[in-house]
Structure formats: structure tokens, C-alpha cells
Motif scaffolding. Sequence first.
Motif, PDB file in Angstrom:
ATOM      1  N   UNK A  74       9.056  18.079  -6.445  1.00 17.04           N
ATOM      2  CA  UNK A  74       7.667  18.501  -6.234  1.00 17.04           C
ATOM      3  C   UNK A  74       6.707  17.334  -6.394  1.00 17.04           C
ATOM      4  N   UNK A  75       6.979  16.464  -7.368  1.00 18.48           N
ATOM      5  CA  UNK A  75       6.149  15.284  -7.576  1.00 18.48           C
ATOM      6  C   UNK A  75       6.260  14.346  -6.385  1.00 18.48           C
ATOM      7  N   UNK A  76       7.483  14.119  -5.937  1.00 18.91           N
ATOM      8  CA  UNK A  76       7.692  13.225  -4.794  1.00 18.91           C
ATOM      9  C   UNK A  76       6.977  13.747  -3.552  1.00 18.91           C
ATOM     10  N   UNK A  77       7.065  15.050  -3.336  1.00 17.18           N
ATOM     11  CA  UNK A  77       6.459  15.639  -2.142  1.00 17.18           C
ATOM     12  C   UNK A  77       4.943  15.477  -2.137  1.00 17.18           C
ATOM     13  N   UNK A  78       4.313  15.621  -3.294  1.00 16.42           N
ATOM     14  CA  UNK A  78       2.861  15.530  -3.372  1.00 16.42           C
ATOM     15  C   UNK A  78       2.360  14.096  -3.430  1.00 16.42           C
ATOM     16  N   UNK A  79       3.178  13.200  -3.979  1.00 12.64           N
ATOM     17  CA  UNK A  79       2.690  11.864  -4.316  1.00 12.64           C
ATOM     18  C   UNK A  79       3.032  10.789  -3.287  1.00 12.64           C
ATOM     19  N   UNK A  80       4.195  10.897  -2.660  1.00  8.43           N
ATOM     20  CA  UNK A  80       4.720   9.779  -1.873  1.00  8.43           C
ATOM     21  C   UNK A  80       4.150   9.702  -0.454  1.00  8.43           C
ATOM     22  N   UNK A  81       3.987   8.469   0.020  1.00  6.80           N
ATOM     23  CA  UNK A  81       3.653   8.240   1.424  1.00  6.80           C
ATOM     24  C   UNK A  81       4.918   8.330   2.276  1.00  6.80           C
ATOM     25  N   UNK A  82       5.996   7.751   1.746  1.00  8.37           N
ATOM     26  CA  UNK A  82       7.288   7.779   2.431  1.00  8.37           C
ATOM     27  C   UNK A  82       8.373   8.094   1.424  1.00  8.37           C
ATOM     28  N   UNK A  83       9.527   8.467   1.949  1.00  6.36           N
ATOM     29  CA  UNK A  83      10.630   8.844   1.071  1.00  6.36           C
ATOM     30  C   UNK A  83      11.948   8.505   1.728  1.00  6.36           C
TER      31      UNK A  83
ATOM     32  N   UNK B 135       0.783  -1.227   0.000  1.00  5.30           N
ATOM     33  CA  UNK B 135       0.000   0.000   0.000  1.00  5.30           C
ATOM     34  C   UNK B 135       0.813   1.272   0.000  1.00  5.30           C
ATOM     35  N   UNK B 136       2.136   1.149   0.138  1.00  6.04           N
ATOM     36  CA  UNK B 136       2.983   2.343   0.222  1.00  6.04           C
ATOM     37  C   UNK B 136       3.541   2.758  -1.134  1.00  6.04           C
ATOM     38  N   UNK B 137       3.544   4.055  -1.344  1.00  6.02           N
ATOM     39  CA  UNK B 137       4.164   4.655  -2.509  1.00  6.02           C
ATOM     40  C   UNK B 137       5.428   5.343  -2.002  1.00  6.02           C
ATOM     41  N   UNK B 138       6.571   4.749  -2.296  1.00  6.75           N
ATOM     42  CA  UNK B 138       7.841   5.112  -1.654  1.00  6.75           C
ATOM     43  C   UNK B 138       8.777   5.770  -2.669  1.00  6.75           C
ATOM     44  N   UNK B 139       9.155   7.005  -2.404  1.00  5.15           N
ATOM     45  CA  UNK B 139      10.065   7.728  -3.270  1.00  5.15           C
ATOM     46  C   UNK B 139      11.511   7.558  -2.837  1.00  5.15           C
ATOM     47  N   UNK B 140      12.415   7.597  -3.806  1.00  6.76           N
ATOM     48  CA  UNK B 140      13.839   7.373  -3.570  1.00  6.76           C
ATOM     49  C   UNK B 140      14.586   8.483  -4.288  1.00  6.76           C
ATOM     50  N   UNK B 141      15.225   9.369  -3.544  1.00  6.50           N
ATOM     51  CA  UNK B 141      15.866  10.523  -4.174  1.00  6.50           C
ATOM     52  C   UNK B 141      17.329  10.627  -3.764  1.00  6.50           C
ATOM     53  N   UNK B 142      18.083  11.279  -4.629  1.00  2.47           N
ATOM     54  CA  UNK B 142      19.509  11.465  -4.391  1.00  2.47           C
ATOM     55  C   UNK B 142      20.135  12.094  -5.626  1.00  2.47           C
TER      56      UNK B 142
END
Length: 233
Positions: A193-202, A27-34
Amino acid sequence: MLKIENLTKQYGTKKAVDSLSLHIAPGELYGFIGHNGAGKTTTLKACCGVLGFEEGEIYVDGISVRENPLACKAKIAYIPDNPDLYGFMTGVQYLNFIGDIFKIDAQSRNARIRKYADAFELTFALAQPISTYSHGMKQKLAVIAAMIHQPKLMVMDEPFVGLDPKAAHTMKTFMRELCEGGGAIFFSTHVLEVAEKLCDKIAIIKDGKLIKAGTMDEVKGDHSLENVFLELV
């Protein structure tokens, strides 16, 4: 759904990923940034069994990627940052090829192809060779191919690159739909901006090491994700 435990991947003497641990629940939408070269793509490829790794374990729905890669791949859809599709095939031939690999029955396959191709406005091009597609059209086809076997885990590397605003909105809708159905998504992006609006966790990675992870509120607090990211990296 996805458990990464002390993942380490080396290229020569350089540790591209260094003792990385993450847990992504159903159920989680998890973003990965770097930043570029931080280890995002290496991590994503290791999760899908595309790359081997020196240390640690990765589990997909409780199954070890190292010990049973085929069983894991049956549950995964992977969309790389630059989809490498078979240009000599037409779009529909490629989708049927993917359907054959995942043993999707004809009725379900045709219904899903119709649903996703219509949503991404690609139906008109399915009879054309993929070699004639633009980058954005190839990206849409890769997304459709990833979705037709209804994966439990979708792993994506910069999935919005090449998509027009309407297609990106459609993509976000289907991502949320998959998670609401009990699946999970792990994706990298530079579009904060997409990650901030879309993700449950990051999770934020720097030089192969995890430097911060959690819910969006835990990671960014009262600041923007962009400010937090720039401060951390």
C-alpha cells in the motif's frame, strides 16, 4: 542517477540476482518489491558497493561502482533493514562521526541534525547511548545519519519497519523532498500500500529475475498493486 546493467550475483551455484537491469532517473522514487529471498537486499547491497558481483555494471551518477566505489559511496546513503549502529556512542556522537566521514562543515551539520532530529522527535535522546535506544529510535537515527550529507541517491531496505505512523509520515515527506531536489530513491518494501501511494516507478523481482517494471500505472493498470504482485509471483 542509478543504472543497473545485467547485474548477476551468485552464491555458489545459486544466482541470487540474474541479469537484472534497471534505470532510475533523478527525481524518481523507485520501489523494489518481491518475496523473501527474491534478491532485493542483494541488489541493494551491490548498488552501494557492500557486495561484489560476478557480471554486469552498476553506475551511480555516471560513475562505476566496480571501478570507483569510494566516489559512488560519497553520493549514496544506505539504510539497511536492521541498522547496525555503534551502541557505545551517543546519538549525537554517531551523527557527528557520520558528518566527519562526509566532511560536512559544522554549521551545515548542526542545522541538519537539528532539523531532522526535531522532525523525528529524537532530539531528547541524542545525548543518550545508542545502546539504550529502542528499535524504532535506532531506525530514526539511521535515517537522520543518511540524510545529513544530502545524498544524491538514497538506497533503503525496508525503511518503514520499526517506525511509528507519525515517523513513517515524516519519512515519506523527506523522501519526496529529496527527489524534488533532484535526488533519487531506490527502496525495497513489503508494504505494498505504501509503495502504491508513494512510488513514481516500481520493479517486481522473482527468484533473482526482473519480471515487471515501469510506472505505477504501467505495472498495475486498473488493478491494485497487491493483486498484480500476487498474480505475478
